[in-house]
Design a protein around this motif. Structure first.
Motif, PDB file in Angstrom:
ATOM      1  N   UNK A   1     -83.505  22.381  11.658  1.00  0.00           N
ATOM      2  CA  UNK A   1     -84.849  21.829  11.456  1.00  0.00           C
ATOM      3  C   UNK A   1     -85.499  21.498  12.789  1.00  0.00           C
ATOM      4  N   UNK A   2     -84.727  20.895  13.684  1.00  0.00           N
ATOM      5  CA  UNK A   2     -85.371  20.506  14.943  1.00  0.00           C
ATOM      6  C   UNK A   2     -85.652  21.721  15.814  1.00  0.00           C
TER       7      UNK A   2
ATOM      8  N   UNK B   1     -75.616  11.819  13.811  1.00  0.00           N
ATOM      9  CA  UNK B   1     -75.112  13.189  13.686  1.00  0.00           C
ATOM     10  C   UNK B   1     -75.108  13.899  15.035  1.00  0.00           C
TER      11      UNK B   1
ATOM     12  N   UNK C   1     -77.834  21.483   9.529  1.00  0.00           N
ATOM     13  CA  UNK C   1     -79.155  21.594   8.924  1.00  0.00           C
ATOM     14  C   UNK C   1     -80.200  20.864   9.773  1.00  0.00           C
ATOM     15  N   UNK C   2     -79.809  19.697  10.242  1.00  0.00           N
ATOM     16  CA  UNK C   2     -80.741  18.920  11.047  1.00  0.00           C
ATOM     17  C   UNK C   2     -81.068  19.644  12.354  1.00  0.00           C
ATOM     18  N   UNK C   3     -80.061  20.280  12.912  1.00  0.00           N
ATOM     19  CA  UNK C   3     -80.286  21.013  14.158  1.00  0.00           C
ATOM     20  C   UNK C   3     -81.258  22.163  13.947  1.00  0.00           C
TER      21      UNK C   3
ATOM     22  N   UNK D   1     -77.448  14.841  16.917  1.00  0.00           N
ATOM     23  CA  UNK D   1     -78.440  15.885  17.112  1.00  0.00           C
ATOM     24  C   UNK D   1     -79.438  15.326  18.123  1.00  0.00           C
ATOM     25  N   UNK D   2     -79.852  16.181  19.069  1.00  0.00           N
ATOM     26  CA  UNK D   2     -80.700  15.699  20.160  1.00  0.00           C
ATOM     27  C   UNK D   2     -81.912  14.967  19.623  1.00  0.00           C
TER      28      UNK D   2
ATOM     29  N   UNK E   1     -81.768  14.288   5.190  1.00  0.00           N
ATOM     30  CA  UNK E   1     -81.010  15.018   6.195  1.00  0.00           C
ATOM     31  C   UNK E   1     -79.864  14.216   6.785  1.00  0.00           C
TER      32      UNK E   1
ATOM     33  N   UNK F   1     -80.415  10.857  13.442  1.00  0.00           N
ATOM     34  CA  UNK F   1     -80.075  11.857  14.449  1.00  0.00           C
ATOM     35  C   UNK F   1     -78.974  11.374  15.369  1.00  0.00           C
TER      36      UNK F   1
END
Lengths: 214, 181
Positions: A201-202, B171, A197-199, B173-174, B59, B168
């Motif tokens: 969003x980004x 997780x 989900x975070x990916x 995430x970049x 998130x 981030x």
């Protein structure tokens, strides 16, 4: 009668031998420490000192260590700080055994004794945990699943689940192994779902963390 | 476990029941999953908590370790975020400072009502929900991480940026450009 005396003497001798045996189990080094401090020190680990230091960063480390040597218990020492607000400074003899140099504070919290340069570095890095913690992916060994997911993610948009769905109802397995496995799987799914989900969003908003003024 | 005495069996039974309820019914809104890491030790749990919406924690997923005493539920358990969470009410070592986990007797901050303390009718679910609402609304009166309290008060933007960056990082995430180095 004389037999009775013999027995009594034997008992007394046994007691003395026992005393002697137990007292000599102390190494000369330990005895030296004990006579210097004036009490028999308890076993103190760096962990215990760290625990107290993190709770009371303003407390000098030597005071903490000295008190822990007395109490041998983090809780007792903590309570003492809370109740009295301070700990006694160790006597001069203490520093003969624990020289100040070898407990150079490794945390910025105890920066009172360090130079101003490390002081400044500490206060800025303290805010954001300088050393990088292992991520959840590493911790739950999900590297392979993450990489396989990154490949397939574009095609399988339909089966996207949210982390909140994972936290909902589940089946109560009857044997412990199955329960453990089920919980582990749910935790893994929760992490993967949150990551996905975070990916996404980004992707929509390229770098939301970089925009300070939106 | 036998070494922990008879009180421990009460505790283990209670923990088993809580675990079963949490598994069968799920957590409210699926906010978290919790359970013993291994069933050979019922006194050490692990919880994964989703960051509440409309907060910088949104998130994110946060790992916390719950350590139960052998006289649970008479005494509260301990909760420790691992890695430590950057939050005004979380000690720098990750331990959560929240009134519901303090018994009416001990009051490290002198700011708490006896009514909002630990009692045996509380449970893991209620505590975690309290922690979730604490994430959304830090209590600056009884701060545990002084630096974080200061930052939250003086420069909330920077506080939120640090929290988001942490989320981030955890997780994988970049990160945004300015965090990339």
């Amino acid at each position: 009668m004389s037999e009775f005396v013999n027995v009594a003497v034997a008992v007394v001798v046994a007691v003395f031998i026992f005393r002697w045996a137990t007292s000599s189990s102390e190494t000369p080094e330990q005895r030296n420490i004990r006579t210097t401090l004036g009490f028999k020190p308890k076993n103190v680990t760096q962990d215990m000192i760290d625990t107290v230091t993190t709770m009371f960063p303003d407390m000098p480390v030597d005071n903490i260590r000295y008190d822990l040597l007395r109490t041998g218990n983090v809780e007792v020492t903590t309570n003492k700080i809370i109740e009295r607000g301070y700990l006694d400074a160790p006597p001069a003899s203490y520093f003969r055994i624990y020289p100040r140099a070898d407990l150079q504070p490794q945390q910025g919290a105890t920066a009172t004794t360090t130079s101003t340069q490390t002081n400044a570095a500490a206060s800025s890095s303290k805010l954001q945990n300088r050393k990088k913690d292992p991520s959840l992916i590493e911790r739950f060994h999900l590297e392979s699943r993450v990489s396989s997911e990154d490949v397939t993610t574009s095609e399988s948009e339909s089966k996207v689940i949210t982390p909140e769905e994972v936290g909902k109802k589940s089946v109560w397995e009857s044997n412990p192994e199955a329960r453990e496995a089920s919980l582990k799987e749910r935790k893994a799914q929760m992490i993967l779902a949150a990551r996905r989900r975070l990916q996404e969003q980004s992707k929509k908003a390229p770098s939301p963390t970089a925009t300070g003024s939106d | 476990m036998a070494a922990r005495g008879s009180g421990a069996s009460t505790a283990a039974r209670r923990l088993m029941k809580e675990y079963m309820d949490l598994t069968k019914n799920g957590s409210p809104d699926g906010m978290f999953t919790a359970g013993p890491i291994s069933e050979s030790d019922f006194f050490t749990w692990e919880a994964l908590i989703c960051g509440p919406k409309d907060t910088p924690f949104e998130g994110g997923v946060f790992l916390a370790k719950l350590t139960f005493p052998s006289d649970y539920p008479l005494s509260p358990f301990k909760m420790k975020f691992d890695p430590p969470l950057f939050h005004p009410n979380v000690y720098p070592d990750g331990t959560v400072c929240i009134s519901i986990l303090h018994t009416p007797g001990d009051d490290p901050t002198h700011y708490e009502q006896a009514s909002e303390r630990w009692s045996p009718v509380q449970c893991v679910e209620k505590v975690i929900l309290s922690v979730v609402s604490m994430l959304a609304e830090p209590n600056l009166e009884s701060g545990a991480n002084i630096d974080c309290c200061k930052l939250y008060r003086d420069n909330k933007e920077e506080y939120e940026r640090i929290v988001r960056a942490k989320v981030r990082e955890q997780l994988e995430v970049d990160l945004g450009e300015d965090e990339a180095q």
